[in-house]
Design an enzyme around this catalytic site. Structure first.
Site, PDB file in Angstrom:
ATOM      1  N   HIS A 125       0.852  -1.201   0.000  1.00  0.00           N
ATOM      2  CA  HIS A 125       0.000   0.000   0.000  1.00  0.00           C
ATOM      3  C   HIS A 125       0.884   1.247   0.000  1.00  0.00           C
ATOM      4  O   HIS A 125       1.945   1.259   0.627  1.00  0.00           O
ATOM      5  CB  HIS A 125      -0.924  -0.005   1.231  1.00  0.00           C
ATOM      6  CG  HIS A 125      -1.980   1.044   1.133  1.00  0.00           C
ATOM      7  ND1 HIS A 125      -1.736   2.358   1.450  1.00  0.00           N
ATOM      8  CD2 HIS A 125      -3.259   0.984   0.719  1.00  0.00           C
ATOM      9  CE1 HIS A 125      -2.844   3.066   1.235  1.00  0.00           C
ATOM     10  NE2 HIS A 125      -3.779   2.256   0.780  1.00  0.00           N
ATOM     11  N   GLU A 141      -4.012   2.150  -7.432  1.00  0.00           N
ATOM     12  CA  GLU A 141      -4.376   3.218  -6.500  1.00  0.00           C
ATOM     13  C   GLU A 141      -3.502   4.444  -6.763  1.00  0.00           C
ATOM     14  O   GLU A 141      -2.415   4.573  -6.170  1.00  0.00           O
ATOM     15  CB  GLU A 141      -4.160   2.744  -5.069  1.00  0.00           C
ATOM     16  CG  GLU A 141      -5.059   1.599  -4.661  1.00  0.00           C
ATOM     17  CD  GLU A 141      -5.427   1.710  -3.191  1.00  0.00           C
ATOM     18  OE1 GLU A 141      -6.607   1.903  -2.904  1.00  0.00           O
ATOM     19  OE2 GLU A 141      -4.534   1.648  -2.342  1.00  0.00           O
TER      20      GLU A 141
HETATM   21  C1  PEP Z   1      -6.657   3.398   0.131  1.00  0.00           C
HETATM   22  O1  PEP Z   1      -5.822   4.151   0.643  1.00  0.00           O
HETATM   23  O2  PEP Z   1      -6.457   2.183  -0.007  1.00  0.00           O
HETATM   24  C2  PEP Z   1      -7.912   3.975  -0.312  1.00  0.00           C
HETATM   25  C3  PEP Z   1      -8.562   3.415  -1.272  1.00  0.00           C
HETATM   26  O3  PEP Z   1      -8.289   5.107   0.395  1.00  0.00           O
HETATM   27  P1  PEP Z   1      -9.451   6.130   0.075  1.00  0.00           P
HETATM   28  O4  PEP Z   1     -10.622   5.387  -0.503  1.00  0.00           O
HETATM   29  O5  PEP Z   1      -9.773   6.740   1.412  1.00  0.00           O
HETATM   30  O6  PEP Z   1      -8.889   7.103  -0.895  1.00  0.00           O
END
Ligand code: PEP
Length: 254
Positions: free
Chosen positions: A94, A164
């Site tokens: 992550h 992400e």
């Molecule tokens: C994450 O950090 O894995 C994530 C998806 O966070 P958010 O949805 O709060 O942006």
């Protein structure tokens, strides 16, 4: 192809087991009719064992797993320990862990250790910013190649790739919204890297999107983002919003 998947990453929340049970229960009691969507919640380590007893429908995931099996690693938790208390998924690499110093090499060791005990890694990749020259594609390619180094074709169906983009994550200062086009473009690119590396078997790997997904835009990402599911952070701390995301996915899977 596997079911679509919705994953909640609670990060370092909530502060007490009582609140964690309440949140988890509020999700569990509203997803009993869900059949076509896999649901995973990744709470802090401390709550896994207790939450495991509440629902069979919701899979539990850890937010990290160390690469060593056992021994002199103060403060670490091994993949096998997590499997033994009921976790079946694990978030690997992550961006919030990478920001604390985790390298692609560390992530690769963690992915391999997790696979070796039966945990399913959710490997996170994502660029911190988008440059005009599209250098972020190469950045993602390197993350994928280094984090998946030495992994055999036999294991790849167990791995989910979570795209992400850090610039879209809710905790990023001055964050920006990513669109379903951003997600689709990257999902296609990731799919190509995976199939170059693993061949046709790569189609068994799920690719999901995460970055401030909420109950309002989940449908758009699922319909047009080219992905097999979503990873929600902040929205997963609100049972109503998380359940709505799950139900949106379920409807679209029919
Ligand atoms: C994450 O950090 O894995 C994530 C998806 O966070 P958010 O949805 O709060 O942006």
């Amino acid at each position: 192809m596997s079911k679509k998947i919705i994953i909640g990453n609670w990060k370092m929340n909530p502060l007490t087991l009582k609140e964690a049970e309440k949140l988890f229960n509020n999700v569990a009691k509203n997803v009993s009719g869900i059949k076509k969507t896999e649901i995973v919640i990744c709470p802090p380590f401390l709550y896994l064992e207790r939450l495991k007893k509440i629902s069979k429908k919701i899979n539990l995931g850890a937010q990290d797993a160390f690469w060593g099996d056992a021994g002199a690693y103060t403060g670490e938790i091994s993949a096998e320990m997590l499997y033994n208390i009921g976790a079946r998924y694990v978030i690997s690499g992550h961006s919030e862990r990478r920001a604390l110093g985790e390298s692609n090499t560390d992530v690769n060791k963690k992915v391999r250790a997790s696979l070796s005990v039966g945990l399913r890694p959710v490997l996170c990749v994502g660029e911190s910013a988008r440059d005009e020259n599209h250098g972020y594609f190469n950045f993602i390619k390197t993350q994928l190649e280094e984090c998946l180094a030495g992994i055999s074709k036999n294991s790849i169906s167990k791995i989910t790739i979570a795209y992400e983009p850090i610039w879209a994550i809710s905790s990023t200062p001055n964050r920006q919204d990513a669109t379903s086009d951003d997600s689709r473009e990257m999902a296609i690119f990731i799919r190509k890297i995976l199939s170059d590396k693993f061949g046709p078997e790569a189609s068994q790997m799920r690719i999901i999107y995460g970055g401030s997904v909420n109950e309002k835009d989940a449908e758009e990402f699922l319909k047009n983002g080219g992905v097999d599911g979503l990873l929600a952070g902040r929205a997963s701390l609100d049972a109503k919003k998380f359940v709505e995301i799950v139900k949106t996915c379920e409807i679209l899977s029919k």
